[in-house]
Design a protein around this motif. Structure first.
Motif, PDB file in Angstrom:
ATOM      1  N   VAL A 321       0.860  -1.192   0.000  1.00  0.00           N
ATOM      2  CA  VAL A 321       0.000   0.000   0.000  1.00  0.00           C
ATOM      3  C   VAL A 321       0.892   1.236   0.000  1.00  0.00           C
ATOM      4  N   PRO A 322       0.896   2.001  -1.103  1.00  0.00           N
ATOM      5  CA  PRO A 322       1.806   3.150  -1.172  1.00  0.00           C
ATOM      6  C   PRO A 322       1.591   4.123  -0.010  1.00  0.00           C
ATOM      7  N   ALA A 323       0.330   4.262   0.405  1.00  0.00           N
ATOM      8  CA  ALA A 323       0.024   5.244   1.446  1.00  0.00           C
ATOM      9  C   ALA A 323       0.767   4.943   2.750  1.00  0.00           C
ATOM     10  N   LYS A 324       1.033   3.658   2.990  1.00  0.00           N
ATOM     11  CA  LYS A 324       1.731   3.310   4.219  1.00  0.00           C
ATOM     12  C   LYS A 324       3.093   4.009   4.263  1.00  0.00           C
ATOM     13  N   TRP A 325       3.799   3.965   3.137  1.00  0.00           N
ATOM     14  CA  TRP A 325       5.140   4.550   3.093  1.00  0.00           C
ATOM     15  C   TRP A 325       5.070   6.055   3.171  1.00  0.00           C
ATOM     16  N   TYR A 326       4.093   6.610   2.492  1.00  0.00           N
ATOM     17  CA  TYR A 326       3.939   8.060   2.517  1.00  0.00           C
ATOM     18  C   TYR A 326       3.585   8.523   3.926  1.00  0.00           C
ATOM     19  N   TYR A 327       2.713   7.753   4.587  1.00  0.00           N
ATOM     20  CA  TYR A 327       2.297   8.101   5.943  1.00  0.00           C
ATOM     21  C   TYR A 327       3.511   8.136   6.881  1.00  0.00           C
ATOM     22  N   ILE A 328       4.373   7.117   6.751  1.00  0.00           N
ATOM     23  CA  ILE A 328       5.580   7.084   7.581  1.00  0.00           C
ATOM     24  C   ILE A 328       6.455   8.308   7.306  1.00  0.00           C
ATOM     25  N   ILE A 329       6.582   8.623   6.000  1.00  0.00           N
ATOM     26  CA  ILE A 329       7.437   9.756   5.630  1.00  0.00           C
ATOM     27  C   ILE A 329       6.897  11.058   6.228  1.00  0.00           C
ATOM     28  N   VAL A 330       5.591  11.296   6.027  1.00  0.00           N
ATOM     29  CA  VAL A 330       5.018  12.564   6.505  1.00  0.00           C
ATOM     30  C   VAL A 330       5.115  12.660   8.021  1.00  0.00           C
ATOM     31  N   LYS A 331       4.813  11.558   8.689  1.00  0.00           N
ATOM     32  CA  LYS A 331       4.881  11.575  10.144  1.00  0.00           C
ATOM     33  C   LYS A 331       6.310  11.910  10.591  1.00  0.00           C
ATOM     34  N   SER A 332       7.273  11.280   9.924  1.00  0.00           N
ATOM     35  CA  SER A 332       8.666  11.490  10.331  1.00  0.00           C
ATOM     36  C   SER A 332       9.105  12.925  10.065  1.00  0.00           C
ATOM     37  N   VAL A 333       8.798  13.413   8.865  1.00  0.00           N
ATOM     38  CA  VAL A 333       9.301  14.736   8.493  1.00  0.00           C
ATOM     39  C   VAL A 333       8.527  15.833   9.211  1.00  0.00           C
ATOM     40  N   MET A 334       7.216  15.691   9.235  1.00  0.00           N
ATOM     41  CA  MET A 334       6.398  16.775   9.744  1.00  0.00           C
ATOM     42  C   MET A 334       6.422  16.826  11.271  1.00  0.00           C
ATOM     43  N   ILE A 335       6.303  15.673  11.904  1.00  0.00           N
ATOM     44  CA  ILE A 335       6.127  15.690  13.350  1.00  0.00           C
ATOM     45  C   ILE A 335       7.416  15.402  14.105  1.00  0.00           C
ATOM     46  N   LYS A 336       8.177  14.387  13.642  1.00  0.00           N
ATOM     47  CA  LYS A 336       9.440  14.136  14.323  1.00  0.00           C
ATOM     48  C   LYS A 336      10.523  15.105  13.882  1.00  0.00           C
ATOM     49  N   GLY A 337      10.315  15.695  12.715  1.00  0.00           N
ATOM     50  CA  GLY A 337      11.268  16.695  12.257  1.00  0.00           C
ATOM     51  C   GLY A 337      12.577  16.128  11.758  1.00  0.00           C
ATOM     52  N   VAL A 338      12.556  14.878  11.273  1.00  0.00           N
ATOM     53  CA  VAL A 338      13.808  14.295  10.781  1.00  0.00           C
ATOM     54  C   VAL A 338      14.062  14.705   9.325  1.00  0.00           C
ATOM     55  N   GLY A 339      15.263  14.491   8.869  1.00  0.00           N
ATOM     56  CA  GLY A 339      15.637  14.883   7.518  1.00  0.00           C
ATOM     57  C   GLY A 339      15.526  13.721   6.539  1.00  0.00           C
ATOM     58  N   PHE A 340      16.004  13.968   5.307  1.00  0.00           N
ATOM     59  CA  PHE A 340      15.905  12.959   4.253  1.00  0.00           C
ATOM     60  C   PHE A 340      16.642  11.671   4.632  1.00  0.00           C
ATOM     61  N   GLY A 341      17.727  11.828   5.390  1.00  0.00           N
ATOM     62  CA  GLY A 341      18.529  10.667   5.792  1.00  0.00           C
ATOM     63  C   GLY A 341      17.710   9.608   6.502  1.00  0.00           C
ATOM     64  N   ALA A 342      16.642  10.026   7.182  1.00  0.00           N
ATOM     65  CA  ALA A 342      15.850   9.078   7.949  1.00  0.00           C
ATOM     66  C   ALA A 342      14.724   8.458   7.132  1.00  0.00           C
ATOM     67  N   VAL A 343      14.391   9.057   5.986  1.00  0.00           N
ATOM     68  CA  VAL A 343      13.245   8.529   5.226  1.00  0.00           C
ATOM     69  C   VAL A 343      13.637   8.089   3.821  1.00  0.00           C
ATOM     70  N   TRP A 344      14.936   7.991   3.547  1.00  0.00           N
ATOM     71  CA  TRP A 344      15.321   7.679   2.165  1.00  0.00           C
ATOM     72  C   TRP A 344      14.838   6.297   1.745  1.00  0.00           C
ATOM     73  N   LYS A 345      14.760   5.369   2.692  1.00  0.00           N
ATOM     74  CA  LYS A 345      14.310   4.019   2.332  1.00  0.00           C
ATOM     75  C   LYS A 345      12.863   4.047   1.871  1.00  0.00           C
ATOM     76  N   GLU A 346      12.020   4.709   2.656  1.00  0.00           N
ATOM     77  CA  GLU A 346      10.608   4.810   2.304  1.00  0.00           C
ATOM     78  C   GLU A 346      10.437   5.539   0.979  1.00  0.00           C
ATOM     79  N   THR A 347      11.255   6.592   0.802  1.00  0.00           N
ATOM     80  CA  THR A 347      11.195   7.344  -0.444  1.00  0.00           C
ATOM     81  C   THR A 347      11.547   6.453  -1.633  1.00  0.00           C
ATOM     82  N   LEU A 348      12.555   5.627  -1.414  1.00  0.00           N
ATOM     83  CA  LEU A 348      12.986   4.718  -2.484  1.00  0.00           C
ATOM     84  C   LEU A 348      11.868   3.736  -2.837  1.00  0.00           C
ATOM     85  N   VAL A 349      11.197   3.226  -1.817  1.00  0.00           N
ATOM     86  CA  VAL A 349      10.095   2.293  -2.057  1.00  0.00           C
ATOM     87  C   VAL A 349       9.007   2.969  -2.896  1.00  0.00           C
TER      88      VAL A 349
END
Lengths: 370, 246
Positions: A321-349
């Motif tokens: 489900v693509p939304a699962k990966w997007y949800y993880i990315i948004v949660k990480s970037v928007m709320i945890k405030g992490v950078g691309f380094g933390a979500v590159w795997k999800e982005t790649l998927v």
């Protein structure tokens, strides 16, 4: 086909969208409505709840605790009760949701016995609200205790420990905003792209275009462009609403968040393309988009129900489900405030999924032409 | 005179099913060629191959002098097409529809502007130019769709049951447009269910079970079959069909 022809194609798509006022209204209004519904109506968060205080001690300690409760954004003290007999009527009238009872000698007990009691009586006809209210009140009281404790040799024993990462106030909107973003983008891009292309098949206009010298790929790209723009408007409105109305901050980088959202939009668009090449009627396209795409987005993305708690087969399915990966990315970037380094795997998927979907749908488009 | 369309043993099979079975015919330039057949006889498949929408399994065909197997892009530039579904956008105005379809064929703005007013005049639609096509009666839409199909001045126009659901008077007017187009030198390749329309064609071919059952002028066909109307010609041929459903 030259550039101007391509532009005239896009112009035509905009005519379709702009002249269908009802659909346009839904497309632009939907994110706003969803944010409002999820942010306010469906939230388990409680704001400015009416409470009453029965202060049988009337000392410095109860006065400052009452003041702190009233000052908190969760409570509003609407009544000061004089006796225990007034508690029942206050609830029955539906005026208050919780009553804070200070027993006689509260301040005295606190100072001399290091142990005082306060009673929280909540209207449990709505158990969730009652639970939340007592938790909040507890937190306010604990905060007060901590402050009084400072400098004391014999501190109070604190029995409950609260530890809320990222969302110390348990704000509901924190988890809804990324979910609503995934839902809205999925709905608009996948369903609308699929419907708009299938509509041309139904009308017979697709056939006319396929007989013309236009490259089929350009027809499809021209159809996707307006929805990409529309999605950008929606991303902007959701983010503005969450920052300024729901007080959900964007802790990470805004450009990264927008870039990831555009990537997810592209994933959804290619899903829409695939659906459109596999179906022949608008109803079928809508049905597949809703049940096949929208429901998994809501159920399996982790936005409503935590994926970790699901049985193994569902956890496996949730990975496609693509939304699962997007949800993880948004949660990480928007709320945890992490950078691309933390979500590159999800982005790649997500990027991989997009490329895969695009390849198949283009291939299917060609097969149909042979 | 060069032929607009030629086919030799043109065949299309889907698995073990032979939809079009080695048909051979020629369509002359400027001719109105009626392409008849019961539902399922293979006429749509044959037409799709000629339009470059479908590749032949075997056999040869040329359209406007180009090979349908290898030169589909060139063919697409030389033909116009009107599908049996009404194929204009109802939520665009008459003028926007014309501009859009002309744009697909890469016509210049000056050409489009000049010809649009001529077409609107011919169809007596000047006052409706900026109205949505959805508001027009069906007959007008179909006449407009035909004018749009030949707007870019193709050599050949393919009409797939263009007059379905239209009243006889409007059908008559529609055929006047076809005659005018043929008069301008455009070859017209038309499929139809209406036998009175078959009478309007210069020559008619009737497909039966993927093959061409008969091909001649309407007059010639009636003489050959010894009957008085195209209806009877069609019935006589269709009665022998194995896979007809209509």
């Amino acid at each position: 086909m030259g550039k101007s022809q391509f532009l005239s194609f896009i112009k035509k798509e905009f005519y379709h969208i702009l002249r269908d006022r009802k659909t346009l209204f839904i497309l632009l209004g939907m994110p706003v409505v969803q944010i409002v519904i999820f942010g306010f109506a469906l939230t388990n968060e409680v704001k400015n709840s009416a409470i009453a205080v029965l202060d049988q001690s009337k000392d410095d300690a109860t006065a400052s605790l009452t003041g702190e409760l009233d000052a908190s954004r969760y409570f509003e003290i609407v009544a000061s009760l004089k006796s225990a007999a007034e508690i029942g009527p206050a609830f029955r009238k539906g005026k208050v949701k919780m009553v804070v009872v200070f027993p006689p000698g509260f301040g005295n007990d606190l100072k001399h016995l290091n142990n005082a009691q306060v009673q929280l009586i909540a209207d449990a006809s709505d158990p969730n609200v009652a639970n939340t209210l007592t938790n909040y009140a507890n937190a306010v009281i604990m905060g007060y205790q901590d402050r009084v404790n400072q400098g004391l040799k014999l501190p109070y024993t604190i029995k409950t420990e609260y530890r809320m990462l990222y969302n110390p106030q348990l704000k509901g909107a924190y988890s809804f905003v990324p979910g609503v973003m995934a839902m809205v983008l999925m709905l608009i891009c996948t369903m609308m792209t699929a419907i708009t292309i299938v509509k041309e098949k139904e009308l017979g206009t697709m056939e006319v275009m396929l007989v013309s010298p236009v490259q089929p790929l350009k027809i499809v790209v021209a159809k996707a462009v307006p929805y990409l723009l529309l999605s950008c408007v929606n991303i902007a409105s959701i983010l503005l609403l969450s920052v300024f109305v729901l007080d959900v901050p964007i802790n990470g980088s805004l450009p990264l968040l927008v870039a990831e959202s555009i990537l997810f939009t592209l994933t959804s668009l290619s899903l829409g393309l695939l659906i459109s090449s596999a179906t022949g009627s608008q109803q079928t396209a809508m049905f597949i988009s809703l049940t096949g795409m929208f429901l998994p987005t809501v159920m399996l993305s982790g936005f409503m129900f935590p994926v970790e708690n699901m049985p193994l087969p569902l956890r496996v399915i949730s990975n496609v489900v693509p939304a699962k990966w997007y949800y993880i990315i948004v949660k990480s970037v928007m709320i945890k405030g992490v950078g691309f380094g933390a979500v590159w795997k999800e982005t790649l998927v997500l990027a991989g999924m997009t490329a895969f979907l695009l390849l198949i749908s283009i291939k299917k488009f060609k097969i149909r032409l042979s | 005179m060069q032929d607009a369309i030629t086919t030799r043993n043109l065949t299309k099979t889907f698995g073990s099913f032979t939809a079009v079975d080695a048909i051979t015919f020629h369509v002359k330039k400027g001719e109105i060629f009626g392409f008849l057949g019961a539902n399922g006889a293979g006429k749509t498949t044959a037409m799709r191959m000629l339009c470059g929408l479908s590749f032949p399994t075997s056999g040869k065909a040329t359209v406007a002098g180009f090979d349908v197997a290898t030169e589909t892009e060139k063919i697409k530039r030389s033909i116009g097409y009107m599908s049996q579904k009404f194929s204009l956008y109802e939520d665009l105005t008459v003028r926007e529809n014309i501009r859009f379809y002309a744009g697909i064929y890469g016509k210049s703005r000056a050409f489009i502007r000049e010809k649009t007013s001529r077409v609107l005049q011919q169809l007596r639609l000047e006052n409706e130019a900026d109205k949505l096509v959805g508001a027009l009666p069906l007959g007008w839409k179909q006449k407009l769709a035909f004018s749009v199909a030949i707007f870019h001045e193709p050599e050949i126009v393919f009409l797939d049951e263009p007059t379905g659901g239209v009243d006889p008077v409007t059908r008559r007017e529609f055929w006047n447009l076809i005659y005018e187009a043929a008069g301008d030198g455009i070859t017209v390749f038309v499929t139809t269910h209406y036998m009175d329309e078959a009478e309007y064609c210069d020559r008619v071919s009737i497909m039966v079970d993927g093959k061409i059952g008969a091909l001649d002028s309407p007059k010639g066909l009636k003489e050959t079959f010894g009957v008085n109307s195209m209806d009877e010609v069609f019935l006589k041929l269709a009665r022998g069909a194995k896979r007809s459903d209509g």
